[in-house]
Scaffold this active site. Structure first.
Site, short mmCIF file in Angstrom:
data_model
loop_
_atom_site.label_atom_id
_atom_site.label_comp_id
_atom_site.label_asym_id
_atom_site.label_seq_id
_atom_site.Cartn_x
_atom_site.Cartn_y
_atom_site.Cartn_z
CG ASP A 137 -1.98 -1.06 1.14
OD1 ASP A 137 -2.21 -1.59 0.05
OD2 ASP A 137 -2.57 -1.38 2.19
NE ARG A 302 -1.19 -9.48 0.73
CZ ARG A 302 -2.09 -9.53 1.71
NH1 ARG A 302 -2.85 -8.48 1.96
NH2 ARG A 302 -2.23 -10.60 2.44
O1 F6P Z 1 -1.25 -5.56 2.22
C1 F6P Z 1 -2.15 -4.49 2.40
C2 F6P Z 1 -3.47 -4.91 1.90
O2 F6P Z 1 -3.17 -5.49 0.71
C3 F6P Z 1 -4.57 -3.92 1.64
O3 F6P Z 1 -4.45 -3.17 0.49
C4 F6P Z 1 -5.76 -4.84 1.60
O4 F6P Z 1 -6.93 -4.17 1.77
C5 F6P Z 1 -5.46 -5.77 2.71
O5 F6P Z 1 -4.06 -5.86 2.76
C6 F6P Z 1 -6.12 -7.10 2.63
O6 F6P Z 1 -5.36 -8.12 3.16
P1 F6P Z 1 -5.87 -9.32 4.08
O7 F6P Z 1 -7.05 -9.91 3.41
O8 F6P Z 1 -4.70 -10.24 4.14
O9 F6P Z 1 -6.20 -8.75 5.41
#
Ligand code: F6P
Length: 375
Positions: A137, A302
């Site tokens: 982010d 990611r």
């Molecule tokens: O890594 C940050 C992020 O990718 C945000 O942009 C996203 O909303 C969130 O993590 C979601 O990740 P998780 O489902 O693993 O909590």
């Protein structure tokens, strides 16, 4: 013979490309250059609570530079309310005890905003802590960059590139949802690099009528397709005041009861907001008469191999971290500043966010080239 210093390291929060490169950077510099020993805790802060660890030596640190995810595993636990043995409790003292028992010289925590807050609790307990900023982010305060962002930016940009040809062929609107609940760096960066026609980020609440008008203007010029890059957390101008109020409620909550109520309120709001991208696409279809489709990029952003830029950044910050341990400079986040690094007090970073400034050069460039930002 003097005993070798022992360092602990963990990765916390959502995974991101470059975590292994950073573990390798800290580990190799610590072992080879400074003659220290290093152990890794599994699954974030939970690993040091439950004493689950692995020895990191030259062999375990080999061949991980290009590997995605984290060899240590991660979790999103919060120290002041971690679920342990079916009970929710504050585990700060347990961590402090295990840190002492193991005789750690320092605990290195790799993570984003939540990790900085957890780390501050341990700093306040008197532990030697150093953090490294990671998140796709890019919203950690007081650092130029966070590792993970550059890779995700490449992935999201390639996705927008690919969506162009199919949107063009079918004369459709394609709405591409990009990660970022509270910050629009990834959407803005990928939108600009990929030439999206509309870019919607949480920092700039949108007016759907203005987006539809921009898309219709393109149709008048015989360009009857559009790419809309929308951040997960983008919101309409009608919804924005409720989100702002919820943030304020959270920042003002002092007692545990107030904090719980503020969290519940914010979670309810997020739940209501889920599916916003689908609603946006449907409304644009209605307002423009153009068929629309949605592509949610999700966790693809990611996963996988870190880009060269992220490998470099993670290695730079990781090796600088080992130097700071040697110099006994603790309680800091290793921030990236230009080509160098700067240690910034964790107390200064924790609880702060880095949203996209409304006058940021990327925002100005987008406006100059006629991209609709929804306002
Ligand atoms: O890594 C940050 C992020 O990718 C945000 O942009 C996203 O909303 C969130 O993590 C979601 O990740 P998780 O489902 O693993 O909590």
């Amino acid at each position: 013979m003097s005993k070798k210093k022992l360092i602990g390291i963990l990765t916390a929060g959502g995974d991101s490309p470059g975590l292994n490169a950073a573990i390798r950077g800290v580990g190799k510099a610590a072992i080879t250059f400074h003659g220290m020993d290093i152990i890794g805790f599994k699954d974030g802060f939970r690993g040091i609570v439950e004493n689950r660890q692995m020895r990191l030596d030259k062999k375990t640190l080999a061949n991980i530079l290009t590997v995605g995810g984290t060899i240590l595993g991660t979790s999103r636990d919060k120290l002041h309310r971690m679920e342990v043995d079916g009970e929710t409790r504050d585990v700060t003292d347990i961590i402090a005890r295990n840190y002492e028992k193991l005789g750690l010289e320092c605990l290195v925590c790799l993570g984003g905003g939540g990790t900085q807050k957890n780390a501050l609790r341990l700093v306040k307990k008197g532990l030697n802590i150093i953090t490294l900023p990671k998140t796709i982010d890019n919203d950690v305060a007081f650092t130029d960059a966070t590792f993970g962002f550059a890779t995700a930016l490449d992935i999201a940009t390639e996705a927008i590139d690919r969506l162009h040809s199919t949107a063009h062929s079918h004369h459709r609107i394609i709405v591409a949802e990009i990660m970022g609940h509270r910050a629009g760096w990834l959407t803005l960066g990928a939108g600009l690099a990929g030439g999206a026609d509309v870019i919607l980020i949480p920092e700039i609440p949108y007016d759907i009528k203005k987006i539809a008008a921009a898309i219709r203007r393109r149709s008048h010029h015989r360009t009857n397709f559009s790419i809309v890059a929308v951040a997960e957390g983008a919101m309409s101008q009608q919804d924005a005041p409720a989100f702002r109020a919820a943030e304020e409620l959270k920042s003002k909550a002092r007692t545990e009861k107030e904090q719980l109520a503020a969290r519940q309120h914010s979670a309810a709001l997020d739940e209501k907001h889920a599916g916003n991208t689908m609603r946006l696409a449907r409304d644009l279809e209605e307002l423009t008469g153009l068929e629309s489709r949605v592509t949610i990029l999700g966790y693809v952003q990611r996963g996988g191999t870190p880009s060269a830029a992220d490998r470099l950044l993670a290695t730079r910050l990781g090796t600088a971290c080992a130097d700071l341990i040697q110099q006994k400079k603790f309680g800091v986040m290793v921030a990236s500043k230009g080509d160098g690094v700067e240690p910034v007090e964790i107390a200064k970073v924790a609880g702060k966010r880095k949203p996209v400034p409304l006058d940021h050069p990327w925002v100005q460039s987008a406006r100059r080239i006629g991209t609709c930002l929804g306002d």
